[in-house]
Design an enzyme around this catalytic site. Structure first.
Site, PDB file in Angstrom:
ATOM      1  N   ILE A 172      20.404  12.173 -49.199  1.00 57.72           N
ATOM      2  CA  ILE A 172      21.126  11.219 -50.048  1.00 57.72           C
ATOM      3  C   ILE A 172      22.338  11.953 -50.613  1.00 57.72           C
ATOM      4  O   ILE A 172      22.183  12.853 -51.452  1.00 57.72           O
ATOM      5  CB  ILE A 172      20.217  10.701 -51.186  1.00 57.72           C
ATOM      6  CG1 ILE A 172      18.929  10.092 -50.623  1.00 57.72           C
ATOM      7  CG2 ILE A 172      20.977   9.686 -52.048  1.00 57.72           C
ATOM      8  CD1 ILE A 172      17.862   9.793 -51.672  1.00 57.72           C
ATOM      9  N   GLU A 173      23.511  11.600 -50.107  1.00 59.92           N
ATOM     10  CA  GLU A 173      24.724  12.330 -50.509  1.00 59.92           C
ATOM     11  C   GLU A 173      25.380  11.691 -51.728  1.00 59.92           C
ATOM     12  O   GLU A 173      24.969  10.630 -52.205  1.00 59.92           O
ATOM     13  CB  GLU A 173      25.675  12.407 -49.313  1.00 59.92           C
ATOM     14  CG  GLU A 173      25.013  13.176 -48.166  1.00 59.92           C
ATOM     15  CD  GLU A 173      25.927  13.461 -46.994  1.00 59.92           C
ATOM     16  OE1 GLU A 173      26.978  12.804 -46.855  1.00 59.92           O
ATOM     17  OE2 GLU A 173      25.568  14.365 -46.217  1.00 59.92           O
ATOM     18  N   CYS A 213      18.583  16.870 -50.075  1.00 60.41           N
ATOM     19  CA  CYS A 213      18.144  16.953 -48.674  1.00 60.41           C
ATOM     20  C   CYS A 213      16.944  16.036 -48.438  1.00 60.41           C
ATOM     21  O   CYS A 213      16.176  15.730 -49.364  1.00 60.41           O
ATOM     22  CB  CYS A 213      17.741  18.373 -48.322  1.00 60.41           C
ATOM     23  SG  CYS A 213      19.088  19.542 -48.204  1.00 60.41           S
ATOM     24  N   GLU A 246      14.153  16.735 -47.002  1.00 55.48           N
ATOM     25  CA  GLU A 246      12.877  17.397 -47.288  1.00 55.48           C
ATOM     26  C   GLU A 246      12.543  17.306 -48.776  1.00 55.48           C
ATOM     27  O   GLU A 246      11.418  17.005 -49.174  1.00 55.48           O
ATOM     28  CB  GLU A 246      12.933  18.879 -46.893  1.00 55.48           C
ATOM     29  CG  GLU A 246      13.194  19.118 -45.417  1.00 55.48           C
ATOM     30  CD  GLU A 246      14.678  19.188 -45.051  1.00 55.48           C
ATOM     31  OE1 GLU A 246      15.496  18.466 -45.645  1.00 55.48           O
ATOM     32  OE2 GLU A 246      15.008  19.973 -44.148  1.00 55.48           O
ATOM     33  N   CYS A 263      17.072  23.927 -45.150  1.00 59.80           N
ATOM     34  CA  CYS A 263      17.945  24.861 -45.883  1.00 59.80           C
ATOM     35  C   CYS A 263      17.093  25.748 -46.807  1.00 59.80           C
ATOM     36  O   CYS A 263      15.905  25.492 -47.047  1.00 59.80           O
ATOM     37  CB  CYS A 263      18.999  24.090 -46.681  1.00 59.80           C
ATOM     38  SG  CYS A 263      18.406  23.420 -48.238  1.00 59.80           S
ATOM     39  N   CYS A 316      15.389  24.023 -49.819  1.00 58.88           N
ATOM     40  CA  CYS A 316      14.190  23.251 -49.455  1.00 58.88           C
ATOM     41  C   CYS A 316      13.009  24.175 -49.154  1.00 58.88           C
ATOM     42  O   CYS A 316      11.863  23.860 -49.494  1.00 58.88           O
ATOM     43  CB  CYS A 316      14.492  22.340 -48.271  1.00 58.88           C
ATOM     44  SG  CYS A 316      15.551  20.959 -48.736  1.00 58.88           S
TER      45      CYS A 316
END
Ligand code: THU
Length: 138
Positions: free
Chosen positions: A43-44, A53, A55, A91, A94
């Site tokens: 969700i940006e 992210c 995850e 990443c 996460c």
């Protein structure tokens, strides 16, 4: 829930990714030890840093609903116009969230490109010498 099914669930979750900036869509399906699958997508945000992210979306959904124990997560990702997906590894942030809730020796991270093609790692393999709750215990 077998690994193929978990990858299928991650592919479904990816459809909800909100990615107007990167156009890179990620889906995750987190299997709780209660048998429930928690789906997440990235969700940006226009301010960029609040981006979450896929995850972490899945973990935070689960924890916010009272589930703290997990056995596996499937992750899929790729550019929105990609004809085929390539492996999308989680990443570092996460991975740190994972070690908060998961046993590094047994938690499985399934990196899929399709329901027929995936690689499986333990959290320990992707976060060696990680710092987690166990480090704060006597
Ligand atoms: N992203 C994830 O959701 N998970 C990953 O494992 C890697 C990166 C997202 C964050 C951002 O929305 C986009 O992918 C590009 O970095």
């Amino acid at each position: 829930m077998d690994k193929r099914e978990l990858v299928r669930s991650a592919l479904k979750a990816r459809e909800m990714a909100y990615t107007p900036y990167s156009h890179f869509k990620v889906g995750a399906a987190l299997l709780g030890k209660n048998g429930v699958v928690y789906q997440g997508c990235n969700i940006e945000n226009a301010a960029y840093t609040p981006t979450n992210c896929a995850e972490r979306t899945a973990f935070f959904k689960a924890v916010s609903e009272g589930q703290y124990e997990f056995s596996a997560i499937a992750i899929v990702g790729g550019a929105e116009d990609a004809k085929e997906l390539s492996v999308c590894a989680p990443c570092g942030v996460c991975r740190q969230v994972m070690i908060e809730f998961c046993n590094p020796d047994t938690f499985e991270i399934i990196l899929g490109t399709s329901t027929e093609d995936y690689q499986v790692y333990t959290l320990k393999e992707l976060l060696p010498l990680g710092f987690g709750p166990a480090n704060l215990r006597k």
